[in-house]
Design a protein around this motif. Structure first.
Motif, PDB file in Angstrom:
ATOM      1  N   TYR A  14       0.863  -1.174   0.000  1.00  0.00           N
ATOM      2  CA  TYR A  14       0.000   0.000   0.000  1.00  0.00           C
ATOM      3  C   TYR A  14       0.903   1.228   0.000  1.00  0.00           C
ATOM      4  O   TYR A  14       1.298   1.734   1.053  1.00  0.00           O
ATOM      5  CB  TYR A  14      -0.936   0.002   1.214  1.00  0.00           C
ATOM      6  N   VAL A  15       1.278   1.668  -1.211  1.00  0.00           N
ATOM      7  CA  VAL A  15       2.224   2.768  -1.367  1.00  0.00           C
ATOM      8  C   VAL A  15       1.474   3.956  -1.942  1.00  0.00           C
ATOM      9  O   VAL A  15       0.860   3.852  -3.010  1.00  0.00           O
ATOM     10  CB  VAL A  15       3.399   2.377  -2.287  1.00  0.00           C
ATOM     11  N   ASP A  16       1.508   5.066  -1.266  1.00  0.00           N
ATOM     12  CA  ASP A  16       0.945   6.309  -1.763  1.00  0.00           C
ATOM     13  C   ASP A  16       2.087   7.159  -2.306  1.00  0.00           C
ATOM     14  O   ASP A  16       2.934   7.646  -1.542  1.00  0.00           O
ATOM     15  CB  ASP A  16       0.204   7.047  -0.653  1.00  0.00           C
ATOM     16  N   LEU A  17       2.141   7.310  -3.632  1.00  0.00           N
ATOM     17  CA  LEU A  17       3.247   8.054  -4.232  1.00  0.00           C
ATOM     18  C   LEU A  17       3.275   9.492  -3.755  1.00  0.00           C
ATOM     19  O   LEU A  17       4.339  10.109  -3.668  1.00  0.00           O
ATOM     20  CB  LEU A  17       3.130   8.016  -5.756  1.00  0.00           C
ATOM     21  N   GLU A  18       2.120  10.067  -3.434  1.00  0.00           N
ATOM     22  CA  GLU A  18       2.078  11.455  -2.974  1.00  0.00           C
ATOM     23  C   GLU A  18       2.839  11.625  -1.673  1.00  0.00           C
ATOM     24  O   GLU A  18       3.470  12.655  -1.431  1.00  0.00           O
ATOM     25  CB  GLU A  18       0.630  11.890  -2.795  1.00  0.00           C
ATOM     26  N   GLU A  19       2.811  10.618  -0.810  1.00  0.00           N
ATOM     27  CA  GLU A  19       3.521  10.699   0.465  1.00  0.00           C
ATOM     28  C   GLU A  19       5.007  10.401   0.324  1.00  0.00           C
ATOM     29  O   GLU A  19       5.798  10.761   1.197  1.00  0.00           O
ATOM     30  CB  GLU A  19       2.897   9.720   1.461  1.00  0.00           C
ATOM     31  N   ARG A  20       5.390   9.748  -0.767  1.00  0.00           N
ATOM     32  CA  ARG A  20       6.803   9.399  -0.950  1.00  0.00           C
ATOM     33  C   ARG A  20       7.637  10.589  -1.410  1.00  0.00           C
ATOM     34  O   ARG A  20       8.851  10.615  -1.208  1.00  0.00           O
ATOM     35  CB  ARG A  20       6.925   8.283  -1.991  1.00  0.00           C
ATOM     36  N   VAL A  21       7.016  11.553  -2.053  1.00  0.00           N
ATOM     37  CA  VAL A  21       7.750  12.706  -2.581  1.00  0.00           C
ATOM     38  C   VAL A  21       7.849  13.767  -1.487  1.00  0.00           C
ATOM     39  O   VAL A  21       6.827  14.175  -0.928  1.00  0.00           O
ATOM     40  CB  VAL A  21       7.044  13.285  -3.828  1.00  0.00           C
ATOM     41  N   PRO A  22       9.054  14.226  -1.150  1.00  0.00           N
ATOM     42  CA  PRO A  22       9.194  15.246  -0.089  1.00  0.00           C
ATOM     43  C   PRO A  22       8.412  16.508  -0.415  1.00  0.00           C
ATOM     44  O   PRO A  22       8.263  16.898  -1.578  1.00  0.00           O
ATOM     45  CB  PRO A  22      10.708  15.512  -0.064  1.00  0.00           C
ATOM     46  N   ALA A  23       7.915  17.145   0.632  1.00  0.00           N
ATOM     47  CA  ALA A  23       7.080  18.342   0.435  1.00  0.00           C
ATOM     48  C   ALA A  23       7.846  19.479  -0.224  1.00  0.00           C
ATOM     49  O   ALA A  23       7.274  20.287  -0.954  1.00  0.00           O
ATOM     50  CB  ALA A  23       6.503  18.795   1.779  1.00  0.00           C
ATOM     51  N   GLY A  24       9.152  19.566   0.024  1.00  0.00           N
ATOM     52  CA  GLY A  24       9.939  20.655  -0.544  1.00  0.00           C
ATOM     53  C   GLY A  24      10.659  20.312  -1.829  1.00  0.00           C
ATOM     54  O   GLY A  24      11.542  21.069  -2.253  1.00  0.00           O
ATOM     55  N   HIS A  25      10.339  19.196  -2.474  1.00  0.00           N
ATOM     56  CA  HIS A  25      11.037  18.804  -3.696  1.00  0.00           C
ATOM     57  C   HIS A  25      10.711  19.789  -4.823  1.00  0.00           C
ATOM     58  O   HIS A  25       9.546  20.157  -5.013  1.00  0.00           O
ATOM     59  CB  HIS A  25      10.643  17.391  -4.109  1.00  0.00           C
ATOM     60  N   PRO A  26      11.731  20.232  -5.599  1.00  0.00           N
ATOM     61  CA  PRO A  26      11.468  21.204  -6.677  1.00  0.00           C
ATOM     62  C   PRO A  26      10.465  20.715  -7.708  1.00  0.00           C
ATOM     63  O   PRO A  26       9.749  21.514  -8.318  1.00  0.00           O
ATOM     64  CB  PRO A  26      12.846  21.428  -7.302  1.00  0.00           C
ATOM     65  N   LEU A  27      10.380  19.398  -7.933  1.00  0.00           N
ATOM     66  CA  LEU A  27       9.454  18.897  -8.942  1.00  0.00           C
ATOM     67  C   LEU A  27       7.994  19.127  -8.558  1.00  0.00           C
ATOM     68  O   LEU A  27       7.121  19.106  -9.424  1.00  0.00           O
ATOM     69  CB  LEU A  27       9.687  17.401  -9.180  1.00  0.00           C
ATOM     70  N   ARG A  28       7.713  19.330  -7.266  1.00  0.00           N
ATOM     71  CA  ARG A  28       6.334  19.614  -6.879  1.00  0.00           C
ATOM     72  C   ARG A  28       5.862  20.928  -7.512  1.00  0.00           C
ATOM     73  O   ARG A  28       4.763  21.009  -8.063  1.00  0.00           O
ATOM     74  CB  ARG A  28       6.210  19.684  -5.358  1.00  0.00           C
ATOM     75  N   GLU A  29       6.677  21.968  -7.416  1.00  0.00           N
ATOM     76  CA  GLU A  29       6.311  23.259  -8.002  1.00  0.00           C
ATOM     77  C   GLU A  29       6.250  23.165  -9.519  1.00  0.00           C
ATOM     78  O   GLU A  29       5.347  23.713 -10.164  1.00  0.00           O
ATOM     79  CB  GLU A  29       7.319  24.318  -7.570  1.00  0.00           C
ATOM     80  N   ILE A  30       7.213  22.448 -10.111  1.00  0.00           N
ATOM     81  CA  ILE A  30       7.238  22.302 -11.567  1.00  0.00           C
ATOM     82  C   ILE A  30       6.014  21.525 -12.043  1.00  0.00           C
ATOM     83  O   ILE A  30       5.367  21.900 -13.029  1.00  0.00           O
ATOM     84  CB  ILE A  30       8.538  21.599 -12.003  1.00  0.00           C
ATOM     85  N   ARG A  31       5.659  20.453 -11.339  1.00  0.00           N
ATOM     86  CA  ARG A  31       4.514  19.631 -11.751  1.00  0.00           C
ATOM     87  C   ARG A  31       3.218  20.420 -11.677  1.00  0.00           C
ATOM     88  O   ARG A  31       2.339  20.288 -12.549  1.00  0.00           O
ATOM     89  CB  ARG A  31       4.429  18.386 -10.879  1.00  0.00           C
ATOM     90  N   GLN A  32       3.063  21.249 -10.648  1.00  0.00           N
ATOM     91  CA  GLN A  32       1.842  22.033 -10.522  1.00  0.00           C
ATOM     92  C   GLN A  32       1.687  23.015 -11.693  1.00  0.00           C
ATOM     93  O   GLN A  32       0.616  23.158 -12.271  1.00  0.00           O
ATOM     94  CB  GLN A  32       1.842  22.793  -9.195  1.00  0.00           C
ATOM     95  N   ILE A  33       2.785  23.676 -12.066  1.00  0.00           N
ATOM     96  CA  ILE A  33       2.732  24.629 -13.174  1.00  0.00           C
ATOM     97  C   ILE A  33       2.465  23.907 -14.487  1.00  0.00           C
ATOM     98  O   ILE A  33       1.633  24.338 -15.302  1.00  0.00           O
ATOM     99  CB  ILE A  33       4.045  25.433 -13.237  1.00  0.00           C
ATOM    100  N   VAL A  34       3.151  22.783 -14.712  1.00  0.00           N
ATOM    101  CA  VAL A  34       2.958  22.035 -15.947  1.00  0.00           C
ATOM    102  C   VAL A  34       1.533  21.504 -16.050  1.00  0.00           C
ATOM    103  O   VAL A  34       0.903  21.556 -17.114  1.00  0.00           O
ATOM    104  CB  VAL A  34       3.985  20.887 -16.041  1.00  0.00           C
ATOM    105  N   ASN A  35       0.983  21.006 -14.952  1.00  0.00           N
ATOM    106  CA  ASN A  35      -0.386  20.493 -14.975  1.00  0.00           C
ATOM    107  C   ASN A  35      -1.386  21.593 -15.308  1.00  0.00           C
ATOM    108  O   ASN A  35      -2.325  21.398 -16.076  1.00  0.00           O
ATOM    109  CB  ASN A  35      -0.732  19.860 -13.631  1.00  0.00           C
ATOM    110  N   ASP A  36      -1.207  22.764 -14.714  1.00  0.00           N
ATOM    111  CA  ASP A  36      -2.121  23.869 -15.003  1.00  0.00           C
ATOM    112  C   ASP A  36      -2.072  24.269 -16.470  1.00  0.00           C
ATOM    113  O   ASP A  36      -3.078  24.701 -17.047  1.00  0.00           O
ATOM    114  CB  ASP A  36      -1.785  25.084 -14.127  1.00  0.00           C
ATOM    115  N   VAL A  37      -0.893  24.121 -17.089  1.00  0.00           N
ATOM    116  CA  VAL A  37      -0.755  24.485 -18.501  1.00  0.00           C
ATOM    117  C   VAL A  37      -1.382  23.428 -19.404  1.00  0.00           C
ATOM    118  O   VAL A  37      -2.099  23.731 -20.356  1.00  0.00           O
ATOM    119  CB  VAL A  37       0.740  24.668 -18.851  1.00  0.00           C
ATOM    120  N   LEU A  38      -1.158  22.146 -19.083  1.00  0.00           N
ATOM    121  CA  LEU A  38      -1.500  21.075 -20.015  1.00  0.00           C
ATOM    122  C   LEU A  38      -2.965  20.690 -20.003  1.00  0.00           C
ATOM    123  O   LEU A  38      -3.510  20.268 -21.018  1.00  0.00           O
ATOM    124  CB  LEU A  38      -0.657  19.833 -19.710  1.00  0.00           C
ATOM    125  N   TYR A  39      -3.639  20.818 -18.896  1.00  0.00           N
ATOM    126  CA  TYR A  39      -4.996  20.294 -18.807  1.00  0.00           C
ATOM    127  C   TYR A  39      -6.039  21.226 -19.396  1.00  0.00           C
ATOM    128  O   TYR A  39      -7.213  21.089 -19.114  1.00  0.00           O
ATOM    129  CB  TYR A  39      -5.362  20.004 -17.353  1.00  0.00           C
TER     130      TYR A  39
END
Length: 376
Positions: A14-39
């Protein structure tokens, strides 16, 4: 007391990928911006285009050299799966299927839409200057060898790469000879022929690459070795050094100035506001300066020692010196693209595909800088 080195498998995970990624990881900010653009603007074929674009951006950000290696890392890298949007049990795409879908999607038009969408993001737009810009160009080495640069009137190359049949079997020795095994010489096999270019005059007028005719033999610096290449161009805003436009043309002495006019017009079409454009000495020509002034753009171009088209109307203003300082930051995206983004030598052929790759790489360069800029 030391623990035991035992590895026990689990029947369920029972692995939740959201919990595995550190809260301060730079990819979190990048992923949020990319998602807002692509969807917002893209449809959903068999492989979602959002995932294809995220995969292409991640391949550039982490310097992954091939699609096959990218698919291998997706098998075990939870961070990559989280960024792509794949679950822990979702199958990984076949590399050839991924490459074909990616090549159909990532055109020059889509690459420009991705860059524009990132720059229009509500968190990114306040970071941009809408008045002061810089422009420059760099050489992108083509995926060609100098042996492919042949006279235009030469016959087409022979592409028969068949090495032939297996070597002949060892014949039986005569009865009156020793029973020792004799080794026959290896048969001749096709190989890449040696070519000596010494004393041969070659130019783009008389020669062309047989595998990519759009690549040009060119050098930017006197005394440097000429190479088959394209020329990449970027338009940078001067506030934080983010790339706002990217283009790629044939490599020639007029490509930088022509691309600069097209990019500034594409970025601010019909603008009546007074803009400034910084550039190096290669852009100090009378026709280029006059064209900028007709577009209501102040040419903050570095002056040549003699016969400069820039006069005291421009150089005496304090903004000219500031533009000359800021324009040097445009070399940073070029350096990042060639060391991290894989643009030192493109792995595509044809200006359209190389242009799409160059534009996407500059978008990834912007994304790599955004976490620190947004945190400041």
């Amino acid at each position: 007391m030391r623990g035991t080195d035992e590895a026990s498998g689990s029947l369920f995970s029972y692995v939740d990928l959201e919990e595995r990624v550190p809260a301060g990881h730079p990819l979190r900010e990048i992923r949020q911006i990319v998602n807002d653009v692509l969807y917002t603007d893209f449809g959903r074929p068999s492989i979602a285009p959002e995932r294809l674009i995220r995969a292409s951006l991640l391949q550039i950000l982490f310097s992954i050299r091939s699609e096959r290696q990218l698919m291998q890392q997706m098998n075990y890298n939870l961070l990559f799966r989280w960024f792509f949007g794949l679950g822990i049990d979702d199958p990984v795409w076949v590399p050839t299927v991924f490459s074909k879908n990616r090549d159909r999607l990532l055109t020059n038009d889509i690459s420009h839409k991705v860059m524009a969408g990132i720059l229009e993001h509500p968190q990114v737009k306040p970071l941009l200057s809408d008045e002061h810009f810089s422009v420059d160009g760099t050489l992108v080495k083509a995926w060609e060898s100098m042996k492919s640069f042949q006279p235009k009137d030469s016959p087409p190359p022979d592409h028969d790469d068949d090495p032939g049949g297996p070597p002949p079997s060892i014949q039986e020795l005569p009865a009156d000879t020793d029973q020792q095994t004799q080794t026959q010489p290896m048969p001749d096999t096709p190989r890449n022929a040696e070519v000596n270019f010494r004393g041969e005059k070659r130019s783009n007028v008389t020669h062309a690459s047989v595998t990519d005719p759009d690549a040009r033999l060119y050098k930017q610096v006197p005394g440097a070795a000429a190479m088959l290449c394209f020329m990449g161009h970027t338009l940078m805003e001067n506030r934080n050094g983010l790339v706002v436009q990217a283009d790629l043309t044939h490599a020639d002495g007029h490509g930088e100035r022509k691309a600069a006019l097209e990019m500034i017009n594409r970025h601010s079409p019909g603008s009546t506001r007074r803009l400034t454009l910084g550039a190096d000495k290669g852009s100090d020509s009378a026709d280029f300066v006059a064209a900028l002034r007709r577009m209501v753009v102040t040419p903050h171009v570095a002056q040549k020692a003699r016969h400069s088209a820039i006069d005291g109307r421009t150089t005496h203003r304090p903004g000219y010196a500031l533009s000359q300082m800021c324009r040097k930051k445009i070399e940073e995206p070029f350096g990042w693209a060639k060391t991290v983004g894989g643009m030192a030598k493109t792995f595509h052929r044809g200006p359209d595909r190389v242009r799409a790759q160059f534009t996407m790489t500059m978008s990834a360069c912007n994304l790599a800088r955004l976490p620190k800029l947004l945190a400041a």
